[in-house]
Motif scaffolding. Sequence first.
Motif, short mmCIF file in Angstrom:
data_model
loop_
_atom_site.label_atom_id
_atom_site.label_comp_id
_atom_site.label_asym_id
_atom_site.label_seq_id
_atom_site.Cartn_x
_atom_site.Cartn_y
_atom_site.Cartn_z
N ALA A 20 -53.16 7.91 -76.65
CA ALA A 20 -53.89 6.77 -77.21
C ALA A 20 -55.31 7.15 -77.59
CB ALA A 20 -53.90 5.62 -76.21
N ALA A 21 -55.98 7.89 -76.70
CA ALA A 21 -57.37 8.28 -76.95
C ALA A 21 -57.48 9.16 -78.19
CB ALA A 21 -57.93 9.00 -75.73
N GLU A 22 -56.55 10.10 -78.35
CA GLU A 22 -56.57 10.98 -79.52
C GLU A 22 -56.37 10.18 -80.81
OE1 GLU A 22 -57.20 14.11 -79.84
OE2 GLU A 22 -56.61 15.23 -78.05
N LEU A 23 -55.40 9.26 -80.77
CA LEU A 23 -55.11 8.44 -81.94
C LEU A 23 -56.31 7.57 -82.31
CD1 LEU A 23 -53.10 7.23 -84.01
CD2 LEU A 23 -52.40 5.62 -82.22
N ILE A 24 -56.88 6.91 -81.32
CA ILE A 24 -58.04 6.04 -81.55
C ILE A 24 -59.21 6.85 -82.11
CG2 ILE A 24 -59.79 4.66 -80.36
CD1 ILE A 24 -57.46 3.82 -78.42
N ALA A 25 -59.46 8.01 -81.51
CA ALA A 25 -60.59 8.84 -81.94
C ALA A 25 -60.43 9.30 -83.38
CB ALA A 25 -60.75 10.03 -81.01
N GLU A 26 -59.23 9.77 -83.73
CA GLU A 26 -59.01 10.32 -85.07
C GLU A 26 -59.13 9.24 -86.14
OE1 GLU A 26 -58.48 13.52 -86.24
OE2 GLU A 26 -59.20 13.99 -84.23
N LEU A 27 -58.50 8.09 -85.94
CA LEU A 27 -58.55 7.05 -86.96
C LEU A 27 -59.94 6.41 -87.04
CD1 LEU A 27 -55.05 5.34 -86.60
CD2 LEU A 27 -55.86 6.84 -88.43
N THR A 28 -60.66 6.41 -85.93
CA THR A 28 -62.04 5.91 -85.95
C THR A 28 -62.94 6.86 -86.73
OG1 THR A 28 -61.78 4.79 -83.81
CG2 THR A 28 -64.03 5.28 -84.52
N LYS A 29 -62.79 8.17 -86.48
CA LYS A 29 -63.61 9.16 -87.19
C LYS A 29 -63.35 9.14 -88.69
CE LYS A 29 -63.93 12.34 -83.25
NZ LYS A 29 -63.44 13.63 -82.68
N GLN A 30 -62.10 8.86 -89.07
CA GLN A 30 -61.76 8.80 -90.49
C GLN A 30 -62.19 7.48 -91.13
OE1 GLN A 30 -57.60 9.85 -91.19
NE2 GLN A 30 -57.63 11.24 -89.44
N LYS A 31 -62.70 6.56 -90.29
CA LYS A 31 -63.18 5.25 -90.75
C LYS A 31 -62.08 4.44 -91.43
CE LYS A 31 -67.98 6.74 -91.13
NZ LYS A 31 -69.20 6.84 -91.97
N LEU A 32 -60.84 4.68 -90.99
CA LEU A 32 -59.71 3.93 -91.51
C LEU A 32 -59.46 2.67 -90.70
CD1 LEU A 32 -57.25 6.90 -92.17
CD2 LEU A 32 -58.47 5.56 -93.90
N VAL A 33 -59.80 2.74 -89.42
CA VAL A 33 -59.51 1.65 -88.49
C VAL A 33 -60.70 1.47 -87.56
CG1 VAL A 33 -57.98 0.86 -86.64
CG2 VAL A 33 -57.03 2.16 -88.55
N SER A 34 -60.98 0.22 -87.20
CA SER A 34 -61.90 -0.05 -86.09
C SER A 34 -61.07 -0.61 -84.94
CB SER A 34 -62.99 -1.04 -86.50
OG SER A 34 -62.43 -2.30 -86.82
N TYR A 35 -61.44 -0.24 -83.73
CA TYR A 35 -60.65 -0.63 -82.56
C TYR A 35 -61.49 -1.42 -81.56
CZ TYR A 35 -56.80 2.61 -83.68
OH TYR A 35 -55.74 3.25 -84.27
N THR A 36 -60.84 -2.33 -80.89
CA THR A 36 -61.30 -2.85 -79.61
C THR A 36 -60.24 -2.45 -78.60
OG1 THR A 36 -62.46 -4.75 -80.56
CG2 THR A 36 -61.84 -4.89 -78.23
N VAL A 37 -60.66 -1.78 -77.53
CA VAL A 37 -59.72 -1.18 -76.59
C VAL A 37 -59.75 -1.93 -75.26
CG1 VAL A 37 -59.15 0.92 -75.30
CG2 VAL A 37 -59.90 1.08 -77.68
#
Length: 386
Positions: A20-37
Amino acid sequence: MHILYIVGGSGKGYGSERVAAELIAELTKQKLVSYTVITSQRGCVNRWCTQLRITNYVVPMKFYVYAKAKGRLTDTIKRAIRNMQADYTAGRAVKKIEHCVNMNTVDAIHTNLSRDLVGGMLSRKYGIPHVWHIQELYKSHYKLNLLKKNQIEWMNMHSSLFICVSDLVAAEWIEQGMDDKKVAVIKNGINSSFIRQREDRNDEWIRIVMSGEICEAKGQWILLQAVRLMDKDLRNKVKIDLYGGGKPAYLKIIKRNIRDWSMNDIVDMKGYDPDVTSVLYKYDLGINASRGEAFGLSTIECMCAGLCVLASNTGSNPGIITDNVDGFMFDYNNAVVDLKNKLEYIVTNKKLISELGRAARRKVMQTYDISTMTEQVYAKYAYITK
């Protein structure tokens, strides 16, 4: 796109939490998705999210699984009590999440574990698409039972999509009633840039590593018994490091076995280390002796580091490792003896460690890269929110 990600887990950063952490980090860095965890216990995921400035909250939840009790009446009572406790805690969790998160800003909910139902409750209440990550085999690993009556039917009604981490996981859950029209298989991926590669060496010792929660299902006891039975001269050529925490009572048993079997000079219990991947390159052989892994992230990480992996022929392991090509398998039905024989074979054929380790790394780089997983998950987000 804004995703509410319910991670769950122990907070220790074991397999599903790292995924989960890897997925969240990668999509956040690509600015494709914002997350609330949302996590159920404060731990590694919260720390990682805070470092990336991702909003995160701790909301206690109880898993909707339980260990079956002996006796029909006892089991019925136990299940009813656990179900009431889980429902009560889930109700409080929903209210706390509503207090912390503006649900009108959430485009989709992503639940990281099959045994967490809070995401499904929020999905139904607000009409928000729900992705359910299925990272566990149905029963074979921890031998737990679903708590809610008709729980899989409930999951079908409260999910837009199920992401299963392997074909085996998908097959098991579909067999139990999961809606196959909602199932997609997306294999977990890892960020290989953070994993240092083992260098060829010709040391006197063979250094063995085994990481993960220390419990019966993970099979540390199998490794200890196998090493105990090894030829004495060969046994004295191995050093074993066990990484991971566990329940105090079980840890006490493992430590007593190490002492009683005169293995203190061979086995070192390193305890829990959230960054064990950073030291994998120091080892030669990785062990996976689990009863049944849904995916086996620690196996992939060892392979990525160029270690030779020796794994049980259960769960997803046969789909990851090709025996005698990029690792070795042992027969779980004759686990102690076969693992002992394989260890002795490897100790007497040390050159195979580097040969199979290089092949293992090539496979991981080709098949289990984080970019492949993130692209596929993002595509599913886009599909269910369009």
